[in-house]
Scaffold this active site. Structure first.
Site, PDB file in Angstrom:
ATOM      1  N   ASP A  84      49.864  31.222  49.480  1.00 25.86           N
ATOM      2  CA  ASP A  84      48.943  32.161  48.561  1.00 25.86           C
ATOM      3  C   ASP A  84      49.581  32.246  47.409  1.00 25.86           C
ATOM      4  O   ASP A  84      48.991  32.271  46.147  1.00 25.86           O
ATOM      5  CB  ASP A  84      48.162  33.246  49.134  1.00 25.86           C
ATOM      6  CG  ASP A  84      46.803  33.436  48.879  1.00 25.86           C
ATOM      7  OD1 ASP A  84      45.891  32.549  48.726  1.00 25.86           O
ATOM      8  OD2 ASP A  84      46.574  34.675  48.428  1.00 25.86           O
TER       9      ASP A  84
ATOM     10  N   GLU B 183      48.538  43.487  42.444  1.00 28.82           N
ATOM     11  CA  GLU B 183      48.469  42.110  43.512  1.00 28.82           C
ATOM     12  C   GLU B 183      49.729  41.463  43.434  1.00 28.82           C
ATOM     13  O   GLU B 183      50.291  41.330  44.732  1.00 28.82           O
ATOM     14  CB  GLU B 183      47.247  41.524  42.962  1.00 28.82           C
ATOM     15  CG  GLU B 183      47.297  40.103  43.841  1.00 28.82           C
ATOM     16  CD  GLU B 183      46.031  39.439  44.213  1.00 28.82           C
ATOM     17  OE1 GLU B 183      45.314  40.493  44.394  1.00 28.82           O
ATOM     18  OE2 GLU B 183      45.919  38.708  44.962  1.00 28.82           O
TER      19      GLU B 183
ATOM     20  N   GLU C 171      36.922  35.055  44.499  1.00 26.55           N
ATOM     21  CA  GLU C 171      36.811  36.552  44.544  1.00 26.55           C
ATOM     22  C   GLU C 171      35.642  36.854  45.309  1.00 26.55           C
ATOM     23  O   GLU C 171      35.695  37.676  46.348  1.00 26.55           O
ATOM     24  CB  GLU C 171      36.491  36.914  43.163  1.00 26.55           C
ATOM     25  CG  GLU C 171      37.418  36.695  42.237  1.00 26.55           C
ATOM     26  CD  GLU C 171      38.967  36.835  42.819  1.00 26.55           C
ATOM     27  OE1 GLU C 171      39.337  37.956  43.095  1.00 26.55           O
ATOM     28  OE2 GLU C 171      39.709  35.940  42.835  1.00 26.55           O
TER      29      GLU C 171
ATOM     30  N   GLU D 263      38.191  27.060  50.343  1.00 31.43           N
ATOM     31  CA  GLU D 263      38.672  28.588  51.042  1.00 31.43           C
ATOM     32  C   GLU D 263      38.521  28.346  52.537  1.00 31.43           C
ATOM     33  O   GLU D 263      39.470  28.802  53.166  1.00 31.43           O
ATOM     34  CB  GLU D 263      37.515  29.332  50.738  1.00 31.43           C
ATOM     35  CG  GLU D 263      37.653  29.968  49.115  1.00 31.43           C
ATOM     36  CD  GLU D 263      38.861  30.573  48.845  1.00 31.43           C
ATOM     37  OE1 GLU D 263      39.499  31.122  49.639  1.00 31.43           O
ATOM     38  OE2 GLU D 263      39.140  30.912  47.568  1.00 31.43           O
TER      39      GLU D 263
HETATM   40  C1  LIG Z   1      42.928  30.914  48.687  1.00 28.02           C
HETATM   41  C2  LIG Z   1      42.723  32.080  48.004  1.00 28.02           C
HETATM   42  N1  LIG Z   1      41.181  32.367  47.689  1.00 28.02           N
HETATM   43  C3  LIG Z   1      40.950  33.474  47.049  1.00 28.02           C
HETATM   44  C4  LIG Z   1      42.151  34.407  46.800  1.00 28.02           C
HETATM   45  C5  LIG Z   1      41.568  35.629  46.203  1.00 28.02           C
HETATM   46  N2  LIG Z   1      42.040  36.172  45.009  1.00 28.02           N
HETATM   47  C6  LIG Z   1      43.066  35.198  44.163  1.00 28.02           C
HETATM   48  S1  LIG Z   1      43.648  36.195  43.113  1.00 28.02           S
HETATM   49  C7  LIG Z   1      42.556  37.442  43.418  1.00 28.02           C
HETATM   50  C8  LIG Z   1      42.871  38.682  42.482  1.00 28.02           C
HETATM   51  C9  LIG Z   1      42.870  40.029  42.832  1.00 28.02           C
HETATM   52  O1  LIG Z   1      42.928  40.609  44.122  1.00 28.02           O
HETATM   53  C10 LIG Z   1      41.994  37.501  44.601  1.00 28.02           C
HETATM   54  C11 LIG Z   1      41.048  38.366  45.166  1.00 28.02           C
HETATM   55  C12 LIG Z   1      43.249  34.452  47.444  1.00 28.02           C
HETATM   56  N3  LIG Z   1      44.205  35.095  47.237  1.00 28.02           N
HETATM   57  N4  LIG Z   1      43.458  33.247  47.997  1.00 28.02           N
END
Ligand SMILES: Cc1ncc(C[n+]2csc(CCO)c2C)c(N)n1
Length: 218
Positions: free
Chosen positions: A44, A82, A134, A204
């Site tokens: 990730d 994050e 998100e 996803e």
């Molecule tokens: C595969 C995948 N899809 C979506 C996210 C979600 N996401 C990505 S950046 C972010 C920002 C703030 O928390 C969020 C929620 C992830 N992590 N991995």
């Protein structure tokens, strides 16, 4: 129906599978093996790099300053709390971020989708991919928010980062952007944005499938 509700209805099966997934169920129950969580976070973290660049492109293409400001604030969140979550959690689980791991084929597909959207010049396509990333995370994490405090931080903080009023506001903003520009798009632009939304949702789901299986070689 809002355009974003319509888009979600088109992908209902993948959406349900991505947001009620055994990987996130085990994560929220605290039963996910640590090695699985570590491998997921390392993959990730590769996703986040291209996500940050895609979000920066969306900021650059926003129709007005008020449209850009929430995304710019969100970029600060990702680059701050994050990012440090990733570094702390990966270290606590016994891993490293350098050198980066080799992208799994699904991670690579996601990177390609985000890079294509960033380069497309289409704000709608950028927002479509960001919205799925998100909104699916808000949907899986929210039902578990009340249990986050009892979990080790590498599980609990991953839930709290993706639930609560602040993060709901991010999703409301992203959906609002797509709903707002949708009527002004050409049919071709709508089709491209829809295709990005559909592909992102499929990925996803596949990303969690691969994480649950421990990223077996393809
Ligand atoms: C595969 C995948 N899809 C979506 C996210 C979600 N996401 C990505 S950046 C972010 C920002 C703030 O928390 C969020 C929620 C992830 N992590 N991995």
């Amino acid at each position: 129906m809002h355009p974003t509700e319509h888009l979600k209805s088109l992908v209902a099966t993948d959406w349900q599978a991505a947001t009620r997934h055994p990987f996130t169920d085990q994560l929220a129950a605290g039963t996910l093996p640590k090695a699985r969580m570590l491998a997921y976070l390392q993959q990730d973290y590769l996703f986040i790099e291209d996500f940050v660049r895609l979000l920066a492109s969306a900021i650059a293409h926003a129709p007005s300053l008020p449209d850009a400001i929430p995304a710019a604030q969100f970029l600060g969140l990702i680059s701050g709390p994050e990012n440090t979550y990733f570094l702390r959690a990966i270290a606590a689980l016994g891993g490293t971020t350098e050198p980066p791991v080799t992208p799994h084929p699904i991670t690579a597909e996601f990177q390609a989708l985000m890079r294509a959207a960033a380069k497309s010049g289409s704000y709608a396509q950028m927002i479509a991919v960001l919205s799925v990333a998100e909104w699916t995370y808000l949907d899986w994490a929210s039902p578990h928010a009340n249990r986050a405090a009892d979990l080790p931080f590498w599980f609990g903080e991953w839930i709290t980062l993706h639930s609560g009023p602040g993060f709901e506001g991010v999703v409301t903003y992203l959906r609002g952007q797509l709903d707002q520009v949708w009527p002004s798009l050409t049919p071709e632009d709508q089709a491209a944005a829809q295709s990005a939304f559909v592909t992102a949702t499929r990925l996803e789901r596949a990303f969690f499938d691969a994480a649950l299986a421990g990223y077996p070689a393809a």
